[in-house]
Design a protein around this motif. Structure first.
Motif, PDB file in Angstrom:
ATOM      1  N   ALA A 198       9.125   4.212 -11.399  1.00 58.29           N
ATOM      2  CA  ALA A 198       8.704   5.263 -10.474  1.00 58.29           C
ATOM      3  C   ALA A 198       7.631   6.167 -11.072  1.00 58.29           C
ATOM      4  O   ALA A 198       6.808   6.717 -10.337  1.00 58.29           O
ATOM      5  N   GLN A 199       7.605   6.323 -12.401  1.00 60.84           N
ATOM      6  CA  GLN A 199       6.715   7.311 -13.004  1.00 60.84           C
ATOM      7  C   GLN A 199       5.390   6.754 -13.509  1.00 60.84           C
ATOM      8  O   GLN A 199       4.395   7.471 -13.535  1.00 60.84           O
ATOM      9  N   LYS A 200       5.347   5.490 -13.924  1.00 61.63           N
ATOM     10  CA  LYS A 200       4.109   4.930 -14.462  1.00 61.63           C
ATOM     11  C   LYS A 200       3.122   4.688 -13.330  1.00 61.63           C
ATOM     12  O   LYS A 200       3.471   4.072 -12.328  1.00 61.63           O
ATOM     13  N   LYS A 201       1.891   5.152 -13.505  1.00 64.77           N
ATOM     14  CA  LYS A 201       0.886   5.034 -12.459  1.00 64.77           C
ATOM     15  C   LYS A 201      -0.365   4.373 -13.010  1.00 64.77           C
ATOM     16  O   LYS A 201      -0.752   4.581 -14.159  1.00 64.77           O
ATOM     17  N   TYR A 202      -0.989   3.570 -12.178  1.00 64.63           N
ATOM     18  CA  TYR A 202      -2.256   2.931 -12.501  1.00 64.63           C
ATOM     19  C   TYR A 202      -3.325   3.565 -11.621  1.00 64.63           C
ATOM     20  O   TYR A 202      -3.143   3.703 -10.412  1.00 64.63           O
ATOM     21  N   TYR A 203      -4.449   3.932 -12.236  1.00 66.07           N
ATOM     22  CA  TYR A 203      -5.507   4.619 -11.513  1.00 66.07           C
ATOM     23  C   TYR A 203      -6.747   3.736 -11.429  1.00 66.07           C
ATOM     24  O   TYR A 203      -7.048   2.981 -12.352  1.00 66.07           O
ATOM     25  N   SER A 204      -7.474   3.871 -10.332  1.00 64.57           N
ATOM     26  CA  SER A 204      -8.792   3.264 -10.202  1.00 64.57           C
ATOM     27  C   SER A 204      -9.689   4.266  -9.484  1.00 64.57           C
ATOM     28  O   SER A 204      -9.224   5.029  -8.634  1.00 64.57           O
ATOM     29  N   GLY A 215     -12.493   9.551  -4.490  1.00 64.42           N
ATOM     30  CA  GLY A 215     -12.265   8.108  -4.487  1.00 64.42           C
ATOM     31  C   GLY A 215     -11.325   7.620  -5.570  1.00 64.42           C
ATOM     32  O   GLY A 215     -11.422   6.470  -5.998  1.00 64.42           O
ATOM     33  N   ILE A 216     -10.430   8.489  -6.033  1.00 64.02           N
ATOM     34  CA  ILE A 216      -9.462   8.041  -7.038  1.00 64.02           C
ATOM     35  C   ILE A 216      -8.222   7.527  -6.311  1.00 64.02           C
ATOM     36  O   ILE A 216      -7.737   8.132  -5.359  1.00 64.02           O
ATOM     37  N   HIS A 217      -7.752   6.372  -6.732  1.00 69.53           N
ATOM     38  CA  HIS A 217      -6.591   5.742  -6.118  1.00 69.53           C
ATOM     39  C   HIS A 217      -5.530   5.563  -7.188  1.00 69.53           C
ATOM     40  O   HIS A 217      -5.839   5.187  -8.316  1.00 69.53           O
ATOM     41  N   GLU A 218      -4.305   5.814  -6.835  1.00 66.55           N
ATOM     42  CA  GLU A 218      -3.208   5.613  -7.778  1.00 66.55           C
ATOM     43  C   GLU A 218      -2.130   4.771  -7.111  1.00 66.55           C
ATOM     44  O   GLU A 218      -1.897   4.862  -5.911  1.00 66.55           O
ATOM     45  N   VAL A 219      -1.523   3.909  -7.929  1.00 66.25           N
ATOM     46  CA  VAL A 219      -0.438   3.067  -7.452  1.00 66.25           C
ATOM     47  C   VAL A 219       0.635   3.057  -8.539  1.00 66.25           C
ATOM     48  O   VAL A 219       0.319   3.029  -9.730  1.00 66.25           O
ATOM     49  N   THR A 220       1.892   3.141  -8.146  1.00 64.55           N
ATOM     50  CA  THR A 220       2.980   3.144  -9.123  1.00 64.55           C
ATOM     51  C   THR A 220       3.284   1.723  -9.573  1.00 64.55           C
ATOM     52  O   THR A 220       2.896   0.743  -8.921  1.00 64.55           O
ATOM     53  N   LEU A 221       3.986   1.618 -10.668  1.00 70.58           N
ATOM     54  CA  LEU A 221       4.366   0.313 -11.205  1.00 70.58           C
ATOM     55  C   LEU A 221       5.239  -0.453 -10.222  1.00 70.58           C
ATOM     56  O   LEU A 221       5.092  -1.667 -10.061  1.00 70.58           O
ATOM     57  N   LYS A 222       6.116   0.244  -9.530  1.00 76.02           N
ATOM     58  CA  LYS A 222       6.998  -0.407  -8.556  1.00 76.02           C
ATOM     59  C   LYS A 222       6.199  -1.033  -7.417  1.00 76.02           C
ATOM     60  O   LYS A 222       6.467  -2.168  -7.012  1.00 76.02           O
ATOM     61  N   ASP A 223       5.186  -0.310  -6.912  1.00 79.89           N
ATOM     62  CA  ASP A 223       4.358  -0.836  -5.823  1.00 79.89           C
ATOM     63  C   ASP A 223       3.492  -2.001  -6.299  1.00 79.89           C
ATOM     64  O   ASP A 223       3.299  -2.975  -5.575  1.00 79.89           O
ATOM     65  N   LEU A 224       2.960  -1.893  -7.521  1.00 82.06           N
ATOM     66  CA  LEU A 224       2.114  -2.971  -8.044  1.00 82.06           C
ATOM     67  C   LEU A 224       2.933  -4.229  -8.312  1.00 82.06           C
ATOM     68  O   LEU A 224       2.459  -5.343  -8.084  1.00 82.06           O
ATOM     69  N   LEU A 225       4.175  -4.065  -8.771  1.00 82.91           N
ATOM     70  CA  LEU A 225       5.052  -5.223  -8.968  1.00 82.91           C
ATOM     71  C   LEU A 225       5.372  -5.898  -7.634  1.00 82.91           C
ATOM     72  O   LEU A 225       5.528  -7.113  -7.571  1.00 82.91           O
ATOM     73  N   ALA A 226       5.481  -5.109  -6.574  1.00 76.00           N
ATOM     74  CA  ALA A 226       5.802  -5.675  -5.268  1.00 76.00           C
ATOM     75  C   ALA A 226       4.619  -6.417  -4.674  1.00 76.00           C
ATOM     76  O   ALA A 226       4.792  -7.441  -4.003  1.00 76.00           O
ATOM     77  N   THR A 227       3.391  -5.934  -4.901  1.00 76.69           N
ATOM     78  CA  THR A 227       2.221  -6.553  -4.276  1.00 76.69           C
ATOM     79  C   THR A 227       1.533  -7.575  -5.182  1.00 76.69           C
ATOM     80  O   THR A 227       1.268  -8.691  -4.764  1.00 76.69           O
TER      81      THR A 227
END
Length: 142
Positions: A70-76, A83-95
């Protein structure tokens, strides 16, 4: 006595298969980075790509410790205002579970053209099947 420096044609590359099921993400990524870089070989040279090919299967079944899901975030960042986008580890694992391992290993490789060439030797698959059977990969236990 002269220092030995390997030639590009002398480097013997192996294909290795790693099963990521129930493995800790960071511990798995460090072993993969060592194999991609070639630091496990006696003829390692930091100015050359002497590493092996690594195929990772079951990327969707990795484990993380603590509250990282829930806490680890990936930024682009797109370069535009807001235009900064963040996605959590849980969401990235799901997609895209392959990207989680690729990003973890990428951070452990050199940040230059050799590091980009090493990252191309990493093949990550979400399921247990991979199309690299013709290379006769060896099983790597981590």
């Amino acid at each position: 006595m002269k220092t030995y420096s390997p030639k590009q044609g002398e480097v013997a590359r192996e294909w290795l298969v790693v099963d990521a099921q129930d493995k800790i993400l960071g511990r798995l990524a460090t072993e993969i980075a060592v194999r991609l870089r070639g630091k496990h070989k006696p003829e390692f040279a930091p100015h050359m790509d002497t590493g092996d090919f690594v195929v990772v299967v079951n990327a969707e079944k990795i484990k993380v410790t603590g509250a990282k899901l829930a806490q680890k975030k990936y930024y682009s960042y797109s370069g535009y205002v807001g235009g900064i986008h963040e996605v959590t580890l849980k969401d990235l694992l799901a997609t895209k579970p392959e990207e989680v391992i690729r990003k973890a290993v990428r951070g452990m490789l050199p940040k230059n053209r050799i590091g980009r060439a090493m990252l191309k030797k990493l093949k990550v698959y979400a399921g247990s099947e991979h199309p690299h059977g013709a290379q006769n990969p060896k099983q790597l236990d981590i």
